[in-house]
Enzyme design. Structure first.
Site, PDB file in Angstrom:
ATOM      1  CG  HIS A 100      -7.429  -2.090  10.644  1.00  0.00           C
ATOM      2  ND1 HIS A 100      -6.154  -1.641  10.866  1.00  0.00           N
ATOM      3  CD2 HIS A 100      -7.294  -3.161   9.829  1.00  0.00           C
ATOM      4  CE1 HIS A 100      -5.284  -2.400  10.221  1.00  0.00           C
ATOM      5  NE2 HIS A 100      -5.964  -3.344   9.591  1.00  0.00           N
ATOM      6  CG  ASP A 116      -7.494  -6.520   7.702  1.00  0.00           C
ATOM      7  OD1 ASP A 116      -6.701  -6.119   8.569  1.00  0.00           O
ATOM      8  OD2 ASP A 116      -7.628  -5.971   6.599  1.00  0.00           O
ATOM      9  NE  ARG A 162       0.255  -8.385   2.718  1.00  0.00           N
ATOM     10  CZ  ARG A 162      -0.222  -7.960   3.876  1.00  0.00           C
ATOM     11  NH1 ARG A 162      -1.270  -8.543   4.429  1.00  0.00           N
ATOM     12  NH2 ARG A 162       0.357  -6.973   4.515  1.00  0.00           N
ATOM     13  CE  LYS A 169      -6.108  -3.200   5.150  1.00  0.00           C
ATOM     14  NZ  LYS A 169      -6.371  -3.565   6.549  1.00  0.00           N
ATOM     15  CE1 TYR A 211       2.074  -7.239  -3.846  1.00  0.00           C
ATOM     16  CE2 TYR A 211       1.092  -6.137  -1.962  1.00  0.00           C
ATOM     17  CZ  TYR A 211       1.820  -7.180  -2.495  1.00  0.00           C
ATOM     18  OH  TYR A 211       2.288  -8.178  -1.679  1.00  0.00           O
ATOM     19  CB  CYS A 218       0.289  -5.847  16.436  1.00  0.00           C
ATOM     20  SG  CYS A 218       1.167  -4.319  16.728  1.00  0.00           S
ATOM     21  NE  ARG A 272      -2.291  -0.860   3.751  1.00  0.00           N
ATOM     22  CZ  ARG A 272      -1.907   0.137   4.532  1.00  0.00           C
ATOM     23  NH1 ARG A 272      -2.111   1.395   4.157  1.00  0.00           N
ATOM     24  NH2 ARG A 272      -1.333  -0.072   5.693  1.00  0.00           N
ATOM     25  CB  SER A 297       0.873  -3.232   9.998  1.00  0.00           C
ATOM     26  OG  SER A 297       0.032  -2.303   9.433  1.00  0.00           O
TER      27      SER A 297
END
Ligand code: O2Y
Ligand code: MN
Length: 597
Positions: free
Chosen positions: A237, A284, A376, A217, A208, A261, A69, A259
């Site tokens: 989120h 997510d 990913r 998102k 991407y 975590c 991103r 992110s």
């Protein structure tokens, strides 16, 4: 053609602007998915994996300049700059559209424009929402098939109603005799733009992930957060998990973590405490609405996982590994000689004779990484071995507890319970995480990431906090979930983690649901309620000497140092900051000073 005049007119208008060679309306069928995979194999975008190892799966390698991103190219184009707020890039809608219109003009020449009608959430759910993405990327179509519900059934539910409009082009038109490249994209121009007032997304130049799969998102967080504000619900989120205790009692928990975590790991956790079970609803995003029973009910608007591969293994997330046995799209992983994928930490032993994500020879011992750090996997959620049977319940699941978290090596205890909803909102609003090598910038810097929504809130963050605060008036406060702050990342003086994490995090979840049930003890501290001595189940857990005390200790000096940082963070929002949040910072300071005496 559909039965929706607005949709047909928009598709015609975009086709006239972008000039694709043909227009394909997606029906969401298996045959269509297979056709997309075939196209990607023909153009060299994808290679099939060995059918006996990962049937129906492919590996895709992107261009090295298009791997994640792009937050610095992401815009919220509201009419007023203040409505986007200080945490978002902003440009006026007319100005941005003028720029983008010229970029999109002719951008799909020589390509197919795919029309993807999709539902975020089970088709027809009262919490679900419909979007249509127009894209010139077969990679996007295949991924949207997995990540959302695509096809004709969506158009049936849509009827002549409104929908979120997502326009995407990789920005690489083809001339009559031009060969296609394996990863078409636009090196010079990348824009991920949101027009919240008109529920539009225009994304140009990147193929991407979150830049291109517009349901995720862009729609399910940035646009949906605005829809949620306007309609009285929450687009967050957050992972959603189901926790069942040994007596069979069920609780549902959501968790917001920045992110790096371990959100996917927590959503699929294997508890270490006997008799407890975790099942996954989502990893997510959570959309939450007050149900007829007055409780906050959540759905996972997605249908798949777009998980980060490196670090995922049988040891860290056996259920993710169990989801990846077939029908998966892997992006930017390495490929082994026997036609499987590999990434760092996937196995104890790295493979010999592999190809890295840049298609270069790679072998055990090669210094550079085999997979890109943001490699990913895309896989259907139904393949997860611990997917909860009710994960597609259109009414959603009733949420008992909301977790906020971050990576904090000091100051923030293992778990803290908020005193009330406003305090919980304060905890979320002040959440932060220390940066890791996965993010741009210096490592170990504290980055405030309110509710883990910093890159995803489609409007002024202070107004968003205000929206959170309104929930106390929307239902009886006793029906709202309890709020907790968790921190798995505290370190001791030797620099080692104090808490083992992973499956052991079930011990913290156990204390949380016992608090919800009213059976676990807590002590009040200036920052919230922490487990009373003996209340956290550490049976059979080997912790270092003094570790438990440190994990549950409230570091008064550390928190007194934190207060001015919180005030600085709040000051960025000027007079839009809700007064009740400023007051909670004052209350915190006052009680810390009393405790210091
Ligand atoms: O780099 C990307 O485009 C993916 S980012 C992502 C993917 C899945 C879940 N969460 C995230 C995120 O950045 O929060
Ligand atoms: Mn995420």
């Amino acid at each position: 053609m559909s039965r929706n005049a607005m949709l047909d007119a928009w598709v015609s208008e975009v086709a006239a602007l972008c000039g694709p060679e043909r227009v394909h309306w997606c029906d969401g069928s298996k045959a269509e998915y297979d056709a997309m995979i075939r196209v990607m194999i023909q153009t060299g975008t994808a290679v099939p994996l060995a059918d006996d190892t990962r049937p129906g799966s492919v590996l895709v390698r992107s261009h090295p300049a298009d791997v994640a991103r792009v937050e610095d190219r992401t815009y919220i184009c509201s009419t007023n700059k203040d409505d986007a707020g200080p945490t978002n890039n902003w440009m006026a809608p007319a100005e941005m559209k003028a720029t983008l219109t010229e970029l999109f003009r002719g951008s799909m020449a020589g390509r197919t424009m795919y029309v993807i009608p999709y539902s975020m959430g089970p088709i027809g759910s009262p919490i679900a929402n419909i979007g249509v993405e127009l894209t010139d990327s077969p990679y996007v179509v295949a991924n949207m098939h997995i990540m959302t519900r695509v096809g004709s059934a969506v158009l049936d539910v849509l009827g002549d109603g409104g929908f979120v409009r997502g326009l995407h082009s990789v920005g690489a038109p083809l001339g009559a005799n031009d060969p296609d490249s394996p990863w078409p994209h636009n090196l010079e121009h990348k824009y991920i733009c949101h027009f919240p007032e008109t529920r539009e997304i225009w994304s140009f130049g990147s193929g991407y992930g979150g830049n291109a799969l517009l349901g995720k998102k862009c729609h399910a967080l940035r646009i949906a957060s605005v829809q949620a504000r306007d309609e009285g619900w929450l687009a967050e989120h957050m992972l959603i998990l189901k926790l069942t205790n040994p007596e069979g009692r069920v609780h549902y928990i959501t968790g917001a973590f920045p992110s790096a975590c371990g959100k996917t790991n927590l959503a699929m956790l294997t508890p270490t405490i006997p008799g407890w079970k975790v099942e996954t609803i989502g990893d997510d995003i959570a959309w939450m609405k007050i149900g007829r029973d007055g409780r906050l009910r959540a759905i996972n608007p997605e249908a798949g996982f777009f998980g980060v591969a490196p670090g995922t293994s049988e040891a860290t997330n056996a259920n993710a590994m169990g989801s990846l046995t077939g029908n998966a799209i892997f992006t930017n992983c390495a490929m082994t000689e026997d036609g499987d994928v590999w990434w760092e930490q996937m196995t104890d032993e790295a493979p010999e004779g592999a190809t890295d994500w840049l298609r270069r020879p790679w072998s055990r011992g090669t210094a550079r990484k085999a997979a890109h750090p943001n490699a990913r996997f895309t896989v259907p959620a139904r393949q997860c071995p611990v997917i909860a049977p009710e994960w597609e319940d259109p009414e959603g699941v009733p949420i008992d507890a909301i977790l906020f978290g971050g990576r904090r090596t000091s100051t923030v205890p293992l778990v803290t319970e908020a005193f009330d909803w406003t305090h919980g909102t304060f905890m979320g609003a002040t959440a932060g995480s220390e940066t890791t090598a996965a993010a741009v910038g210096a490592v170990g810097q504290l980055r405030r990431d309110p509710m883990a929504m910093l890159p995803f809130c489609g409007y002024n963050m202070a107004d968003y906090w205000n929206h959170w605060l309104t929930f106390e008036q929307r239902t009886s406060p006793a029906k709202l979930p309890r709020v907790y702050f968790v921190n798995w990342f505290l370190k001791g003086p030797d620099g080692k983690f104090l808490w083992p994490g992973y499956g052991e995090n079930s011990r913290v979840l156990k204390w949380i649901v016992e608090r919800v049930e009213g059976t676990a003890e807590a002590v009040d501290t200036p920052i919230g309620r922490v487990p009373a001595p003996g209340a956290l189940d550490i049976d059979g857990l080997q912790l270092a000497d003094g570790a438990l005390e440190r994990l549950l200790d409230v570091d008064i000096e550390g928190w007194l140092n934190e207060v001015p940082l919180i005030r600085d963070h709040f000051a960025k929002f000027g007079d839009r900051l809700p007064t009740s949040l400023a007051a909670r910072a004052d209350d915190l300071e006052r009680s810390l000073l009393v405790a210091q005496e």
